[in-house]
Each structure stands twice: as structure tokens, then as C-alpha cells.
Scaffold this motif. Structure first.
Motif, PDB file in Angstrom:
ATOM      1  N   ASN A  36       0.826  -1.207   0.000  1.00  0.00           N
ATOM      2  CA  ASN A  36       0.000   0.000   0.000  1.00  0.00           C
ATOM      3  C   ASN A  36       0.862   1.260   0.000  1.00  0.00           C
ATOM      4  N   GLY A  37       1.928   1.253   0.786  1.00  0.00           N
ATOM      5  CA  GLY A  37       2.806   2.421   0.832  1.00  0.00           C
ATOM      6  C   GLY A  37       3.440   2.705  -0.512  1.00  0.00           C
ATOM      7  N   LEU A  38       3.921   1.659  -1.189  1.00  0.00           N
ATOM      8  CA  LEU A  38       4.513   1.840  -2.513  1.00  0.00           C
ATOM      9  C   LEU A  38       3.475   2.362  -3.505  1.00  0.00           C
ATOM     10  N   SER A  39       2.280   1.786  -3.470  1.00  0.00           N
ATOM     11  CA  SER A  39       1.230   2.182  -4.409  1.00  0.00           C
ATOM     12  C   SER A  39       0.834   3.638  -4.220  1.00  0.00           C
ATOM     13  N   GLU A  40       0.719   4.068  -2.978  1.00  0.00           N
ATOM     14  CA  GLU A  40       0.290   5.446  -2.712  1.00  0.00           C
ATOM     15  C   GLU A  40       1.305   6.460  -3.212  1.00  0.00           C
ATOM     16  N   VAL A  41       2.580   6.160  -3.075  1.00  0.00           N
ATOM     17  CA  VAL A  41       3.597   7.077  -3.583  1.00  0.00           C
ATOM     18  C   VAL A  41       3.622   7.037  -5.109  1.00  0.00           C
ATOM     19  N   ALA A  42       3.575   5.848  -5.675  1.00  0.00           N
ATOM     20  CA  ALA A  42       3.651   5.707  -7.133  1.00  0.00           C
ATOM     21  C   ALA A  42       2.477   6.377  -7.836  1.00  0.00           C
ATOM     22  N   THR A  43       1.296   6.359  -7.213  1.00  0.00           N
ATOM     23  CA  THR A  43       0.100   6.949  -7.818  1.00  0.00           C
ATOM     24  C   THR A  43      -0.243   8.304  -7.234  1.00  0.00           C
ATOM     25  N   GLN A  44       0.572   8.737  -6.230  1.00  0.00           N
ATOM     26  CA  GLN A  44       0.331  10.016  -5.542  1.00  0.00           C
ATOM     27  C   GLN A  44      -1.090  10.080  -4.988  1.00  0.00           C
ATOM     28  N   THR A  45      -1.424   9.036  -4.245  1.00  0.00           N
ATOM     29  CA  THR A  45      -2.740   8.907  -3.618  1.00  0.00           C
ATOM     30  C   THR A  45      -2.626   9.180  -2.118  1.00  0.00           C
ATOM     31  N   GLY A  46      -3.581   9.933  -1.591  1.00  0.00           N
ATOM     32  CA  GLY A  46      -3.562  10.263  -0.173  1.00  0.00           C
ATOM     33  C   GLY A  46      -3.841   9.067   0.714  1.00  0.00           C
ATOM     34  N   ASP A  47      -3.164   9.002   1.855  1.00  0.00           N
ATOM     35  CA  ASP A  47      -3.372   7.952   2.843  1.00  0.00           C
ATOM     36  C   ASP A  47      -4.147   8.549   4.018  1.00  0.00           C
ATOM     37  N   LYS A  48      -5.244   7.907   4.398  1.00  0.00           N
ATOM     38  CA  LYS A  48      -6.112   8.443   5.448  1.00  0.00           C
ATOM     39  C   LYS A  48      -5.835   7.828   6.825  1.00  0.00           C
ATOM     40  N   THR A  49      -4.844   6.933   6.890  1.00  0.00           N
ATOM     41  CA  THR A  49      -4.528   6.255   8.146  1.00  0.00           C
ATOM     42  C   THR A  49      -3.987   7.242   9.182  1.00  0.00           C
ATOM     43  N   SER A  50      -4.363   7.048  10.431  1.00  0.00           N
ATOM     44  CA  SER A  50      -3.804   7.877  11.501  1.00  0.00           C
ATOM     45  C   SER A  50      -2.289   7.710  11.542  1.00  0.00           C
ATOM     46  N   GLY A  51      -1.603   8.775  11.939  1.00  0.00           N
ATOM     47  CA  GLY A  51      -0.148   8.749  11.959  1.00  0.00           C
ATOM     48  C   GLY A  51       0.411   8.489  13.349  1.00  0.00           C
ATOM     49  N   SER A  52       1.636   7.994  13.374  1.00  0.00           N
ATOM     50  CA  SER A  52       2.394   7.857  14.614  1.00  0.00           C
ATOM     51  C   SER A  52       3.560   8.834  14.575  1.00  0.00           C
ATOM     52  N   TYR A  53       3.896   9.397  15.729  1.00  0.00           N
ATOM     53  CA  TYR A  53       5.102  10.208  15.852  1.00  0.00           C
ATOM     54  C   TYR A  53       5.651   9.993  17.253  1.00  0.00           C
ATOM     55  N   TRP A  54       6.856  10.470  17.500  1.00  0.00           N
ATOM     56  CA  TRP A  54       7.514  10.192  18.774  1.00  0.00           C
ATOM     57  C   TRP A  54       7.944  11.491  19.448  1.00  0.00           C
ATOM     58  N   ASP A  55       7.684  11.583  20.751  1.00  0.00           N
ATOM     59  CA  ASP A  55       8.090  12.778  21.481  1.00  0.00           C
ATOM     60  C   ASP A  55       9.557  12.671  21.891  1.00  0.00           C
ATOM     61  N   ASP A  56      10.040  13.658  22.626  1.00  0.00           N
ATOM     62  CA  ASP A  56      11.457  13.709  22.987  1.00  0.00           C
ATOM     63  C   ASP A  56      11.883  12.528  23.859  1.00  0.00           C
ATOM     64  N   ALA A  57      10.911  11.907  24.543  1.00  0.00           N
ATOM     65  CA  ALA A  57      11.229  10.763  25.402  1.00  0.00           C
ATOM     66  C   ALA A  57      11.140   9.441  24.644  1.00  0.00           C
ATOM     67  N   GLY A  58      10.784   9.516  23.340  1.00  0.00           N
ATOM     68  CA  GLY A  58      10.658   8.302  22.545  1.00  0.00           C
ATOM     69  C   GLY A  58       9.309   7.630  22.672  1.00  0.00           C
TER      70      GLY A  58
END
Length: 409
Positions: free
Chosen positions: A78-100
Motif C-alpha cells: 500500500n505504501g509503494l502504491s500510494e507514492v507511485a500513484t500520488q494517492t492520499g493515505d487516510k490512516t492515523s499517523g504515529s510520531y515520537w516525542d522527545d522521550a521516545g
């Protein structure tokens, strides 16, 4: 370790029922990813790569970078397809704070967000229906990821053959005679867009459409399910995981799962990725003897010279490829990849150009070998065959002193 086709005895267990009561506590909604600030780089795809991104996020912060990684776990293809077709991903994102600590954020649920980098455990050609345009995109290669079969920590099983795995997952435990893996509810796999499933499918000769068993959406879900099976069907539990998840949670550390030795087709013995069940040296992967591995793929938009069009994306990819990094940053990135239980290419002694294909070991050496340093970080100490050094003159001949150890070049 000789591996017969049939193994073990069927173990059964009663499931424990738990009543979960609803809570009236109100929880705050996730923030919008776009409001988090920083120079945001969105990465979507493989769920197996999360431990790597967690470590990289800390590395970027330690280097004083303003880049904020936002990761959407959607499965490799899915990740490859979305970049190759420039399609938006609606999945919630993860990120990390300063404590990891991993935190969650939301994207626009109507249009989604087009990923800057598509992350995949496999080549685009291994995915169904994914075609990368001939120009304007490039597949960069990150560290080596290792795929494994895992069992509950109490399992009596220690290995599995390619033939047995093909029958077990091909029939999903229904009507098979490969004991103890005969209970579909204790056989855990991933969706057909998963790079883990596709790479392992190549290794055991099982078509992607023929897989059966209990499907779990992400690597963390497989990890949890296999561990839970320890109480209900320890010998019948089986799952597939990338080593970055399995190593962090294998028996002897957090005792959540155990990695099974794998016997490929045509081989007379089964091998672990490491020299032993308590090691993390990945000796058998680095020598080409353990076969289920491949590079992390990072697909992104590039200009006519093959350079990422987004400068922040270029910085992220440079950490994986080492391009433009000074010696200290390269060493830090090796530490990052080792901490995530992946293998930097500088520690490999073989390479391959296809999915689970033949390895090319003749005269192969990385540009800047780091095998001794890799093992010193992965194991806590370098092998006795490694010579510590502070300068090239201590190594003799054409050998070089790299990261504190004499290497072949």
C-alpha cells in the motif's frame, strides 16, 4: 539442526474468557498531524519498520534536526502504491516525542495525505498491481530486514521447514497432518499487502492468494496474538514477524515469542538468523546462510538527477544510504539500525538483487565495512577475531581502522 517434515505433538488448551466493562471516561481526540509543527516528512507502508523509525526519530532529534517523522502503518504494498500513484493515505499517523513515546495524530479523512516516502519490505515487483513510473521516482535501499517464523515462548518447537510452512499456511491448519500446527485460530499471518507475508511466501513457495490462517492487520497484532497463544495453545501457536519486532520481544529478553530456525528447500538443516537463540549477531544472515531477508525499500519522488525533490526527504533518505554524512553521523546511524535489530549494509558479507534470490558473495565487500563494530554493538562485545585499533597503521596491509576495529578495506 536436522528438521523432519513433521514435528511435535498436538497441544490443546482452553481459552480464558474475560469480561471487559465499558468506561464512561472521555478521551481527548488525537491532534491533527498538520498542527504538530516541525518539518514534517510522511512515511507510509510496512508495519515491520516502526522500530527503525522510532530509533531514527531519536537520532534526528539528537542531531538537532527540525524534521518530524509521521508514520502511517498501511502495509508495504500500500505504501509503494500510494507514492507511485500520488494517492492520499487516510490512516492515523504515529510520531515520537522527545522521550521516545509513540503518540498518534490524525490526517484529513477526506483526502488523506500523500506520503513523501513509501516504505516496503519488498520490491514493487513483488506486489500485485503496483507499477512505479519509469521516471520521477526512485527506490532507495535502507538496512537489511530479516523475516522470521515465531512461536510462543513455551513452545516445544525449535524449527520449521519451508515445506512444512507451505502446507501449514496453505491449508491454514485445516485437514493438515503437520502437527502441532493444526489449529487455524493459532496460526497468525498478515494481509496480502504485507511485505512480511510476501517475502516469506517467496521463501516457502506459497502463492500470496493461497495463504490461510488468522489474519492480523499489523506486526504488533501478530506479536500479541502469538504471545497470547502461550496460555492457550503454546505448541500450536505460529506467526510471521520481522526480526526487529521478534528480537525485541523474543524469549530471553521480554519472553513474548521465540524465533524458529528455518530450513529452506533443498537444505538439510535449519538455521536461526543468529549464531544462537540468545545472540543478536545475525551471522547466518550476513553470510547468506539464513535466506529470508531483504533491504528496506524507500520509494520517493526524485528530479532528473535522481535526487529527492523534497529536501527534508533527502535528509531522511541520506541517513539510510549514508550519502553526505560525516563519520560521526554514519556511526550514529549504524547504532540506530542495530538498536532497531536491522543490519546496516556495511556489516553484510553477501548481497542480492532480487526477492529472496541467490546471494552474490564472490568478492563482495561493502565500501566501508563495519562487521566488527556491528557485532560489538549488537552483542555488547566484538568477536575475538576482531582487532581493536585507533589508526590504519595498526591494521596492516590494505586494512583500515573503521569505528575502532580493523576491517578488510
Amino acid at each position: 539442526m536436522k528438521r523432519p517434515f513433521f514435528s511435535g505433538a498436538l497441544a490443546t488448551g482452553a481459552a480464558l474468557a474475560t469480561m471487559v466493562c465499558a468506561s464512561s471516561t472521555a478521551f481527548a481526540a488525537n491532534p491533527q498531524c498538520s498542527t504538530l509543527g516541525g518539518d514534517q516528512v510522511y512515511l507510509a507502508g510496512s508495519s515491520a519498520v516502526k522500530p527503525v523509525l522510532k530509533q531514527l526519530s531519536a537520532t534526528l532529534k539528537g542531531a538537532g534536526s527540525s524534521i518530524r517523522l509521521i508514520y502511517q502503518s498501511t502495509a508495504s504494498c500500500n505504501g509503494l502504491s500510494e507514492v507511485a500513484t500520488q494517492t492520499g493515505d487516510k490512516t492515523s499517523g504515529s510520531y515520537w516525542d522527545d522521550a521516545g513515546t509513540e503518540l498518534k495524530c490524525d490526517v484529513d479523512t477526506t483526502a488523506g495525505h500523500i506520503p513523501d516516502i513509501g516504505l516496503s519490505d519488498v520490491y514493487a515487483s513483488t506486489c500485485d498491481g503496483v507499477t512505479v513510473p519509469a521516471t520521477g521516482f526512485k527506490d532507495f535501499h535502507g538496512p537489511v530486514q530479516v523475516m522470521t517464523f515465531v512461536a510462543p515462548p513455551s513452545s516445544r518447537e525449535s524449527s520449521i521447514s519451508a515445506e512444512a510452512a507451505s502446507v501449514v499456511y496453505g491449508f491454514g491448519g485445516t485437514g493438515t497432518v503437520v502437527t502441532p500446527w493444526s489449529d487455524k485460530t493459532a496460526l497468525f499471518q498478515r494481509p496480502d499487502t504485507s511485505g512480511t507475508r510476501r517475502m516469506i511466501g517467496k521463501a516457502i513457495g506459497l502463492q500470496i492468494s493461497k495463504w490461510n490462517g488468522t489474519e492480523k492487520s499489523g506486526s504488533g497484532d501478530v506479536l500479541s496474538a502469538v504471545h497470547t497463544a502461550d496460555a492457550t495453545n503454546p505448541n500450536g501457536g505460529l506467526g510471521i514477524l520481522a526480526a526487529d519486532y521478534a528480537d525485541t520481544n523474543r524469549a530471553g529478553t521480554q519472553s513474548a515469542v521465540k524465533i524458529l530456525a528455518f530450513q529452506p528447500k533443498g537444505s538439510s538443516c535449519a538455521l536461526l538468523p543468529d549464531s544462537s537463540s540468545t545472540s543478536f549477531d545475525k551471522v547466518n544472515v550476513r553470510s547468506g546462510k539464513y535466506t529470508i531477508w531483504g533491504a528496506l525499500h524507500l520509494l520517493t519522488k526524485v528530479d532528473g538527477a535522481g535526487v529527492p525533490t523534497n529536501p527534508n526527504v533527502k535528509t531522511v533518505i541520506n541517513y539510510f544510504t549514508r550519502e553526505g554524512l560525516d563519520a560521526a553521523a554514519k556511526k550514529t546511524m549504524i547504532d540506530t539500525e542495530v538498536a532497531a535489530h536491522t543490519i546496516p549494509w556495511c556489516a553484510m558479507n553477501v548481497k542480492r538483487d532480487g526477492e529472496v534470490g541467490d546471494v552474490q558473495s564472490v568478492a563482495y565487500q561493502p565500501e566501508e565495512p563495519c562487521g566488527c563494530y556491528f557485532e560489538s554493538k549488537a552483542q555488547g562485545t566484538a568477536p575475538s577475531t576482531c582487532k581493536a585499533c585507533t589508526a590504519d597503521t595498526e591494521c596492516g596491509g590494505s586494512n583500515k581502522c573503521r569505528y575502532g576495529y580493523c576491517e578488510a578495506r
